[in-house]
Design an enzyme around this catalytic site. Structure first.
Site, PDB file in Angstrom:
ATOM      1  N   ASP A  36      51.868  41.766  49.794  1.00  0.00           N
ATOM      2  CA  ASP A  36      51.336  42.552  48.674  1.00  0.00           C
ATOM      3  C   ASP A  36      52.255  43.771  48.475  1.00  0.00           C
ATOM      4  OD1 ASP A  36      48.161  42.510  47.447  1.00  0.00           O
ATOM      5  OD2 ASP A  36      49.351  44.298  47.023  1.00  0.00           O
ATOM      6  N   ASN A  89      49.249  33.838  44.376  1.00  0.00           N
ATOM      7  CA  ASN A  89      48.003  34.440  43.888  1.00  0.00           C
ATOM      8  C   ASN A  89      48.220  35.752  43.138  1.00  0.00           C
ATOM      9  OD1 ASN A  89      44.971  35.209  44.049  1.00  0.00           O
ATOM     10  ND2 ASN A  89      46.024  36.872  45.119  1.00  0.00           N
ATOM     11  N   TYR A 156      49.505  37.599  29.042  1.00  0.00           N
ATOM     12  CA  TYR A 156      48.711  37.034  30.149  1.00  0.00           C
ATOM     13  C   TYR A 156      48.458  35.545  29.911  1.00  0.00           C
ATOM     14  CZ  TYR A 156      45.039  36.564  33.692  1.00  0.00           C
ATOM     15  OH  TYR A 156      44.291  36.160  34.779  1.00  0.00           O
ATOM     16  N   LYS A 160      49.910  32.382  32.155  1.00  0.00           N
ATOM     17  CA  LYS A 160      49.045  31.455  32.891  1.00  0.00           C
ATOM     18  C   LYS A 160      49.194  30.021  32.381  1.00  0.00           C
ATOM     19  CE  LYS A 160      47.220  34.499  35.756  1.00  0.00           C
ATOM     20  NZ  LYS A 160      47.514  34.441  37.190  1.00  0.00           N
TER      21      LYS A 160
HETATM   22  N1  LIG Z   1      39.471  38.496  38.662  1.00  0.00           N
HETATM   23  C1  LIG Z   1      39.419  37.635  37.657  1.00  0.00           C
HETATM   24  O1  LIG Z   1      38.463  37.655  36.861  1.00  0.00           O
HETATM   25  C2  LIG Z   1      40.504  36.605  37.478  1.00  0.00           C
HETATM   26  C3  LIG Z   1      40.225  35.506  36.662  1.00  0.00           C
HETATM   27  C4  LIG Z   1      41.178  34.512  36.521  1.00  0.00           C
HETATM   28  C5  LIG Z   1      42.366  34.590  37.202  1.00  0.00           C
HETATM   29  N2  LIG Z   1      42.631  35.665  37.993  1.00  0.00           N
HETATM   30  C6  LIG Z   1      43.921  35.674  38.704  1.00  0.00           C
HETATM   31  O2  LIG Z   1      43.679  35.696  40.092  1.00  0.00           O
HETATM   32  C7  LIG Z   1      44.748  36.347  40.770  1.00  0.00           C
HETATM   33  C8  LIG Z   1      44.212  37.402  41.724  1.00  0.00           C
HETATM   34  O3  LIG Z   1      43.519  38.352  40.959  1.00  0.00           O
HETATM   35  P1  LIG Z   1      42.368  39.296  41.528  1.00  0.00           P
HETATM   36  O4  LIG Z   1      41.303  39.299  40.513  1.00  0.00           O
HETATM   37  O5  LIG Z   1      42.045  38.952  42.932  1.00  0.00           O
HETATM   38  O6  LIG Z   1      43.128  40.683  41.420  1.00  0.00           O
HETATM   39  P2  LIG Z   1      43.149  42.021  42.310  1.00  0.00           P
HETATM   40  O7  LIG Z   1      43.710  43.055  41.379  1.00  0.00           O
HETATM   41  O8  LIG Z   1      41.849  42.251  42.968  1.00  0.00           O
HETATM   42  O9  LIG Z   1      44.228  41.684  43.428  1.00  0.00           O
HETATM   43  C9  LIG Z   1      45.553  41.390  43.092  1.00  0.00           C
HETATM   44  C10 LIG Z   1      46.466  41.825  44.215  1.00  0.00           C
HETATM   45  O10 LIG Z   1      47.812  41.541  43.781  1.00  0.00           O
HETATM   46  C11 LIG Z   1      48.627  42.632  44.141  1.00  0.00           C
HETATM   47  N3  LIG Z   1      49.802  42.702  43.281  1.00  0.00           N
HETATM   48  C12 LIG Z   1      49.893  43.186  42.025  1.00  0.00           C
HETATM   49  N4  LIG Z   1      51.155  43.136  41.593  1.00  0.00           N
HETATM   50  C13 LIG Z   1      51.885  42.601  42.604  1.00  0.00           C
HETATM   51  C14 LIG Z   1      53.261  42.316  42.758  1.00  0.00           C
HETATM   52  N5  LIG Z   1      54.139  42.601  41.815  1.00  0.00           N
HETATM   53  N6  LIG Z   1      53.669  41.748  43.921  1.00  0.00           N
HETATM   54  C15 LIG Z   1      52.800  41.499  44.908  1.00  0.00           C
HETATM   55  N7  LIG Z   1      51.485  41.770  44.821  1.00  0.00           N
HETATM   56  C16 LIG Z   1      51.035  42.308  43.677  1.00  0.00           C
HETATM   57  C17 LIG Z   1      47.742  43.851  43.994  1.00  0.00           C
HETATM   58  O11 LIG Z   1      48.239  44.957  44.728  1.00  0.00           O
HETATM   59  C18 LIG Z   1      46.407  43.317  44.513  1.00  0.00           C
HETATM   60  O12 LIG Z   1      46.256  43.538  45.889  1.00  0.00           O
HETATM   61  C19 LIG Z   1      45.655  36.909  39.674  1.00  0.00           C
HETATM   62  O13 LIG Z   1      46.758  36.046  39.505  1.00  0.00           O
HETATM   63  C20 LIG Z   1      44.766  36.881  38.441  1.00  0.00           C
HETATM   64  O14 LIG Z   1      45.492  36.747  37.251  1.00  0.00           O
HETATM   65  C21 LIG Z   1      41.735  36.693  38.135  1.00  0.00           C
END
Ligand SMILES: NC(=O)c1ccc[n+]([C@@H]2O[C@H](COP(=O)([O-])OP(=O)(O)OC[C@H]3O[C@@H](n4cnc5c(N)ncnc54)[C@H](O)[C@@H]3O)[C@@H](O)[C@H]2O)c1
Length: 254
Positions: A36, A89, A156, A160
């Site tokens: 991360d 992720n 976005y 995706k």
């Molecule tokens: N939460 C939702 O509703 C949702 C829905 C669909 C898809 N997603 C996808 O799921 C994945 C995880 O999302 P989440 O909701 O757990 O988000 P989150 O923000 O809780 O966690 C994401 C993590 O990624 C890290 N991060 C950000 N930029 C980074 C980089 N450049 N390099 C390395 N790490 C990095 C952040 O520091 C954070 O710890 C993402 O790809 C997101 O697009 C999320």
């Protein structure tokens, strides 16, 4: 123990779904390389996995940086001797900005983190997995924004959709002999910190998202997505390749 002895990289493992996946996989016997950009939170996650008697190392790594990606994959092999599963992720949201108002900078940032980074990580992982007798598994955490238009801003949604395309291409190319499987998860709304990054939602983009309606499903929990990832990482899904598993509580079913 569904992942006993497997070496796994999880990107974005300091929070949300990445954290839940890292914890779940370690509980299931995997040796986890948790990466991360947020060092403080990452250290906490790795420490608490170790305190539970499971195995993880933390590595500060930006998925948008090639050097960091090389360090991440090399670390897995140096430390644990193989790379069995890559979970792409890490990802960020946009402010629902539509094409007409999207700046180059906004576009490039989202694409770099959500699509180019996962491509580069997959490239590095495949080059290791291909040389392994047992092959490997790639899991891309996409979104229902990868399947439908009005689930985010233009960058976005494009990132995706691209991630899902890449998943299918890897599956079709490398999975045909059963060596490397690639699958994706398409979560709906999940209760994580990511929503707090939507600081100034664009009115036109928000209107488009608002017009779809139908999201009566409660927000999912990160652990529910980790269960899907566990299935895809484990041998239980040995015949699943190139699939997109929607996990949205039924949002897109209606
Ligand atoms: N939460 C939702 O509703 C949702 C829905 C669909 C898809 N997603 C996808 O799921 C994945 C995880 O999302 P989440 O909701 O757990 O988000 P989150 O923000 O809780 O966690 C994401 C993590 O990624 C890290 N991060 C950000 N930029 C980074 C980089 N450049 N390099 C390395 N790490 C990095 C952040 O520091 C954070 O710890 C993402 O790809 C997101 O697009 C999320």
């Amino acid at each position: 123990m569904k992942l006993l002895g497997k070496t796994v990289i999880v990107t974005g493992a300091a929070a949300g779904m990445g954290e839940a996946i890292a914890r779940k996989f370690a509980e299931e016997g995997a040796k986890v390389v948790a990466t991360d950009i947020d060092k403080e939170r990452l250290d906490q996650v790795v420490k608490s996995i170790a305190e539970s008697g499971n195995e993880a190392i933390g590595l500060v790594s930006n998925i948008a940086n090639q050097e960091d990606i090389d360090k991440m994959t090399n670390k897995a092999v140096q430390k644990f001797g193989s790379l069995d599963v890559l979970v792409n992720n890490a990802g960020i949201m946009d402010n629902f900005v539509p094409v007409g108002d999207l700046t180059d900078q906004q576009w490039e940032r989202i694409i770099a983190i959500n699509l180019t980074g996962p491509f580069k990580a997959a490239r590095a992982a495949i080059n290791i997995m291909e040389k392994q007798e047992k092959g490997g598994v790639i899991i891309n955490n996409a979104s229902i924004g990868g399947l439908f238009g009005a689930r985010g801003g233009a960058a976005y949604v494009t990132s995706k959709h691209g991630l899902l395309g890449m998943t299918k291409n890897i599956a079709a190319t490398y999975g045909i002999h059963g060596k490397i499987r690639a699958n994706a998860i398409a979560p709906g709304g999940v209760a994580t910190n990511i929503q707090s990054t939507i600081t100034e939602p664009h009115p036109l983009g928000s209107q488009a998202i608002g017009s779809i309606g139908g999201n009566s499903a409660p927000l999912g929990q990160a652990e529910e997505i980790a269960e899907v990832a566990l299935f895809l990482a484990s041998d239980a899904s040995s015949f699943v390749n190139g699939a997109i598993i929607t996990a949205d509580g039924g949002w897109t079913a209606s």
